[in-house]
Motif scaffolding. Structure first.
Motif, PDB file in Angstrom:
ATOM      1  N   ASP A 170       0.424  -0.824  -4.730  1.00  0.00           N
ATOM      2  CA  ASP A 170      -0.908  -1.347  -5.016  1.00  0.00           C
ATOM      3  C   ASP A 170      -1.830  -0.187  -5.387  1.00  0.00           C
ATOM      4  OD1 ASP A 170      -3.434  -2.434  -5.030  1.00  0.00           O
ATOM      5  OD2 ASP A 170      -3.211  -3.517  -3.142  1.00  0.00           O
TER       6      ASP A 170
ATOM      7  N   LEU B 261      -6.369  -0.545   6.238  1.00  0.00           N
ATOM      8  CA  LEU B 261      -5.625  -1.577   5.498  1.00  0.00           C
ATOM      9  C   LEU B 261      -6.207  -2.955   5.786  1.00  0.00           C
ATOM     10  CD1 LEU B 261      -1.820  -0.648   5.759  1.00  0.00           C
ATOM     11  CD2 LEU B 261      -3.381  -0.342   3.831  1.00  0.00           C
TER      12      LEU B 261
ATOM     13  N   PHE C   1       3.201   0.182   4.918  1.00  0.00           N
ATOM     14  CA  PHE C   1       3.144   1.248   3.917  1.00  0.00           C
ATOM     15  C   PHE C   1       4.491   1.526   3.260  1.00  0.00           C
ATOM     16  CE2 PHE C   1      -0.819   2.844   5.975  1.00  0.00           C
ATOM     17  CZ  PHE C   1      -1.581   3.000   4.826  1.00  0.00           C
TER      18      PHE C   1
ATOM     19  N   LYS D 274      -9.104  -4.078   3.622  1.00  0.00           N
ATOM     20  CA  LYS D 274      -8.886  -4.372   2.193  1.00  0.00           C
ATOM     21  C   LYS D 274      -8.642  -5.863   1.945  1.00  0.00           C
ATOM     22  CE  LYS D 274      -9.268  -0.179   0.573  1.00  0.00           C
ATOM     23  NZ  LYS D 274     -10.263   0.165  -0.435  1.00  0.00           N
TER      24      LYS D 274
ATOM     25  N   ARG E 148      -4.761   0.603  -3.083  1.00  0.00           N
ATOM     26  CA  ARG E 148      -4.532   0.991  -1.687  1.00  0.00           C
ATOM     27  C   ARG E 148      -3.611   2.209  -1.630  1.00  0.00           C
ATOM     28  NH1 ARG E 148      -2.546  -4.045   1.665  1.00  0.00           N
ATOM     29  NH2 ARG E 148      -1.236  -4.351  -0.193  1.00  0.00           N
TER      30      ARG E 148
ATOM     31  N   PRO F  95       0.847  -1.193   0.000  1.00  0.00           N
ATOM     32  CA  PRO F  95       0.000   0.000   0.000  1.00  0.00           C
ATOM     33  C   PRO F  95       0.882   1.243   0.000  1.00  0.00           C
ATOM     34  CG  PRO F  95       0.081  -0.938   2.198  1.00  0.00           C
ATOM     35  CD  PRO F  95       0.795  -1.904   1.295  1.00  0.00           C
TER      36      PRO F  95
END
Length: 222
Positions: free
Chosen positions: A106, A219, A49, A222, A109, A23
């Motif tokens: 991604d 997150l 992240f 998802k 995301r 992400p």
């Protein structure tokens, strides 16, 4: 061949490795700051992240300071350089596509985290290309629909996650700005989280902890 980007930036790879594309969290600093500011928050954020911190394109007042758009404060109030604001919006939209592709993030995301003027720009991106985003964190900023009048299809914004955090002692953008933002967003079908803290125009330990937990929860959805 060296990759050309629309904006100067710095980045940190995820601390937590996974097999899939990571992400992406794009951080947008406030007026007078630069890309080295919000990247310092990376250790306090979810380790999954890829964090990218962008530098605004316009010089501001002193070396090392930049802005997303110029502004002048006078007797009639605040005058914004609308041309610079729109140019920054366009650059950010293009930059999002660039960093997703180059850093293999991604595309489903992609989150924005803006502080002060960076929050204003985050809302501008949300208003114009919500389909490119998975969520927005707005810290010590405000939503300025008159500055960026694009109105996205409300169906696109249904259940879109937005977190607004602000200090009750903010001397730069008083908390009334955040409350006005809350009222505006409450008229849209977004999923809003709104929190105030006993702090000034800053990021406190408590506020960034809540931002981390909010992003983590998003997150995990998802």
């Amino acid at each position: 061949m060296t990759q050309e980007f629309s904006l100067v930036h710095t980045y940190r790879r995820p601390d937590v490795r996974s097999d899939g594309a990571p992400p992406l969290l794009l951080a947008l600093h406030g007026i007078g700051s630069n890309e080295k500011d919000l990247i310092g928050l990376q250790p306090h954020l979810d380790g999954r992240f890829l964090v990218v911190s962008a530098r605004a394109p316009y010089d501001y007042a002193f070396p090392g300071g930049y802005s997303w758009f110029g502004l002048e404060i006078g007797p009639q109030g605040v005058k914004v350089d609308l041309e610079q604001a729109e140019e920054s919006r366009k650059k950010l939209v293009k930059f999002l596509d660039e960093i997703v592709a180059v850093y293999r993030a991604d595309p489903g995301r992609v989150y924005l985290m803006g502080f002060s003027q960076g929050s204003i720009m985050s809302f501008a991106i949300l208003s114009s290309v919500p389909e490119k985003l998975a969520g927005v964190v707005a810290m010590s900023g405000r939503f300025m629909p008159d500055l960026f009048p694009r109105q996205p299809d409300e169906k696109t914004l249904k259940d879109f996650p937005v977190m607004v955090v602000h200090g009750t002692h903010d001397e730069v953008l008083p908390v009334q700005n955040a409350r006005a933002t809350r009222d505006l967003l409450s008229k849209l079908p977004v999923r809003l989280s709104y929190k105030e803290y006993p702090m000034g125009h800053e990021v406190s330990a408590e506020s960034i902890r809540d931002v981390r937990e909010w992003l983590k929860a998003e997150l995990d959805r998802k």
